[in-house]
Enzyme design. Structure first.
Site, PDB file in Angstrom:
ATOM      1  N   GLU A  77       1.217   0.428  10.690  1.00 47.87           N
ATOM      2  CA  GLU A  77       2.518  -0.167  10.987  1.00 47.87           C
ATOM      3  C   GLU A  77       3.407   0.863  11.688  1.00 47.87           C
ATOM      4  O   GLU A  77       4.187   0.534  12.577  1.00 47.87           O
ATOM      5  CB  GLU A  77       3.227  -0.582   9.685  1.00 47.87           C
ATOM      6  CG  GLU A  77       2.513  -1.632   8.862  1.00 47.87           C
ATOM      7  CD  GLU A  77       3.028  -1.704   7.421  1.00 47.87           C
ATOM      8  OE1 GLU A  77       2.864  -2.759   6.814  1.00 47.87           O
ATOM      9  OE2 GLU A  77       3.582  -0.707   6.889  1.00 47.87           O
TER      10      GLU A  77
ATOM     11  N   ASP B 192       1.159 -12.806   6.611  1.00 45.23           N
ATOM     12  CA  ASP B 192       0.442 -13.837   5.848  1.00 45.23           C
ATOM     13  C   ASP B 192       1.454 -14.779   5.196  1.00 45.23           C
ATOM     14  O   ASP B 192       2.603 -14.410   5.010  1.00 45.23           O
ATOM     15  CB  ASP B 192      -0.454 -13.195   4.779  1.00 45.23           C
ATOM     16  CG  ASP B 192       0.312 -12.203   3.918  1.00 45.23           C
ATOM     17  OD1 ASP B 192       0.445 -11.036   4.325  1.00 45.23           O
ATOM     18  OD2 ASP B 192       0.837 -12.614   2.857  1.00 45.23           O
TER      19      ASP B 192
HETATM   20  N1  SAH Z   1      -5.611  -4.786   2.948  1.00 46.17           N
HETATM   21  C1  SAH Z   1      -4.700  -3.849   3.541  1.00 46.17           C
HETATM   22  C2  SAH Z   1      -3.878  -3.252   2.456  1.00 46.17           C
HETATM   23  C3  SAH Z   1      -2.468  -3.521   2.680  1.00 46.17           C
HETATM   24  S1  SAH Z   1      -1.529  -3.445   1.227  1.00 46.17           S
HETATM   25  C4  SAH Z   1      -5.467  -2.847   4.343  1.00 46.17           C
HETATM   26  O1  SAH Z   1      -6.647  -2.985   4.394  1.00 46.17           O
HETATM   27  O2  SAH Z   1      -4.895  -1.951   4.964  1.00 46.17           O
HETATM   28  C5  SAH Z   1      -0.243  -4.436   1.761  1.00 46.17           C
HETATM   29  C6  SAH Z   1       0.828  -3.774   2.585  1.00 46.17           C
HETATM   30  O3  SAH Z   1       1.373  -4.780   3.390  1.00 46.17           O
HETATM   31  C7  SAH Z   1       1.974  -3.263   1.718  1.00 46.17           C
HETATM   32  O4  SAH Z   1       2.584  -2.149   2.310  1.00 46.17           O
HETATM   33  C8  SAH Z   1       2.913  -4.468   1.638  1.00 46.17           C
HETATM   34  O5  SAH Z   1       4.279  -4.096   1.673  1.00 46.17           O
HETATM   35  C9  SAH Z   1       2.570  -5.314   2.854  1.00 46.17           C
HETATM   36  N2  SAH Z   1       2.278  -6.740   2.607  1.00 46.17           N
HETATM   37  C10 SAH Z   1       1.947  -7.608   3.598  1.00 46.17           C
HETATM   38  N3  SAH Z   1       1.752  -8.849   3.093  1.00 46.17           N
HETATM   39  C11 SAH Z   1       1.972  -8.781   1.759  1.00 46.17           C
HETATM   40  C12 SAH Z   1       1.925  -9.747   0.698  1.00 46.17           C
HETATM   41  N4  SAH Z   1       1.620 -11.024   0.905  1.00 46.17           N
HETATM   42  N5  SAH Z   1       2.169  -9.324  -0.561  1.00 46.17           N
HETATM   43  C13 SAH Z   1       2.471  -8.024  -0.786  1.00 46.17           C
HETATM   44  N6  SAH Z   1       2.521  -7.092   0.180  1.00 46.17           N
HETATM   45  C14 SAH Z   1       2.295  -7.435   1.444  1.00 46.17           C
END
Ligand code: SAH
Length: 280
Positions: free
Chosen positions: A51, A238
């Site tokens: 990001e 999402d």
């Molecule tokens: N699967 C991702 C991990 C991201 S963790 C990867 O492989 O890199 C999620 C990150 O995105 C956090 O910093 C959070 O703030 C944000 N985020 C985006 N959508 C989210 C959701 N539905 N619930 C919680 N955090 C979310």
């Protein structure tokens, strides 16, 4: 009062503070506890490298060398000038044990505290991706501005601690910014899971959350210690109240959503730079 009724009235209080009132009243109430300072130094806090890096490029920032925030703090800072303001972007760095980004409220509070202490910003922006609520008008790659920040996963049913657990903070009111850039606005809710439990969902609905992520309420907590104004710019990866699991949509839309942030963030910085808190 039954526990559920008591909780509903507490939650109703929270929502009134986060969402209520007209723009003028909100700004006046906010200025009762914050200086009406001119925005010259802006601190952007971003959890993930994927990001952060497009924003670093879009804002023309450079890695601070030597490090301004010294190890063992895992975060990395980038600085430069944009739109007449001094801009610092700090991302949370990588987890020592697993190598993935330090997402979530613990690194968020630590990074925010250290970065505010080091850079003494006039304003803090928690920027990044989030899940959006379709029921509050969110669509993939929309960019939201926060009206308030709150926690949805801290349940402590003991008098006083119940409100502490919710941990709600007002965002600095930004009616002119929202209008100038046609941004959607709403409450940002934070928790330490990408998914949610039924109890989390009940609280998110009661808080009238528009977007859900994992850092904003913790950033707001640290900023509040310094009485530093804070708001969030969050781009939707999402749909929380949709059909698909967040992780699937997150990975599919991260790029699109990071691009939206890369486009909007420079405009946000240019808009707020040189304005007073009461003019945002
Ligand atoms: N699967 C991702 C991990 C991201 S963790 C990867 O492989 O890199 C999620 C990150 O995105 C956090 O910093 C959070 O703030 C944000 N985020 C985006 N959508 C989210 C959701 N539905 N619930 C919680 N955090 C979310």
């Amino acid at each position: 009062m039954a526990d559920s009724t008591k909780r509903e009235s507490l939650e109703a209080d929270v929502v009134t503070t986060l969402n209520g009132g007209n723009a003028e009243e909100l700004q006046q109430a906010y200025l009762a506890s914050h200086d009406d300072r001119t925005v010259r130094v802006i601190l952007l806090l971003v959890a993930m490298e994927a990001e952060a890096m497009p924003m670093v490029t879009a804002l023309g920032l450079h890695a601070d060398e030597p490090a301004v925030i010294a190890p063992p703090a895992p975060c990395h800072s980038f600085s430069g000038e944009h739109g007449g303001a001094q801009v610092h972007l700090v991302c949370f760095g990588k987890c020592k044990a697993t190598g993935v980004d330090n997402v979530g409220t613990v690194p968020a509070a630590l990074t925010a505290y250290l970065a505010i202490q080091a850079f003494k910003p006039d304003i803090v922006i928690s920027a990044g991706t989030a899940g959006g609520f379709r029921s509050r008008g969110a669509a993939i790659a929309d960019v939201f501005v926060s009206t308030g920040m709150v926690n949805h996963d801290r349940r402590i049913p003991i008098p006083g601690f119940d409100k502490y657990g919710i941990g709600a903070f007002d965002a600095v009111p930004t009616p002119r910014l929202q209008k100038a850039l046609s941004l959607k606005s709403g409450v940002v809710t934070s928790g330490n899971s990408l998914d949610y439990t039924a109890e989390d969902m009940a609280r998110m609905v009661q808080h009238e959350a528009a977007v859900k992520e994992m850092e904003a309420a913790a950033v707001a907590w640290s900023a509040d210690l310094f009485a530093c104004p804070v708001f969030c710019i969050k781009s939707v990866t999402d749909i929380v109240d949709g059909e698909r699991p967040a992780q699937e949509e997150f990975l599919e839309n991260l790029h699109k959503s990071a691009e939206a942030l890369q486009r909007v963030l420079p405009l946000v910085v240019e808009f707020i730079s040189g304005k007073r808190i009461s003019e945002l």
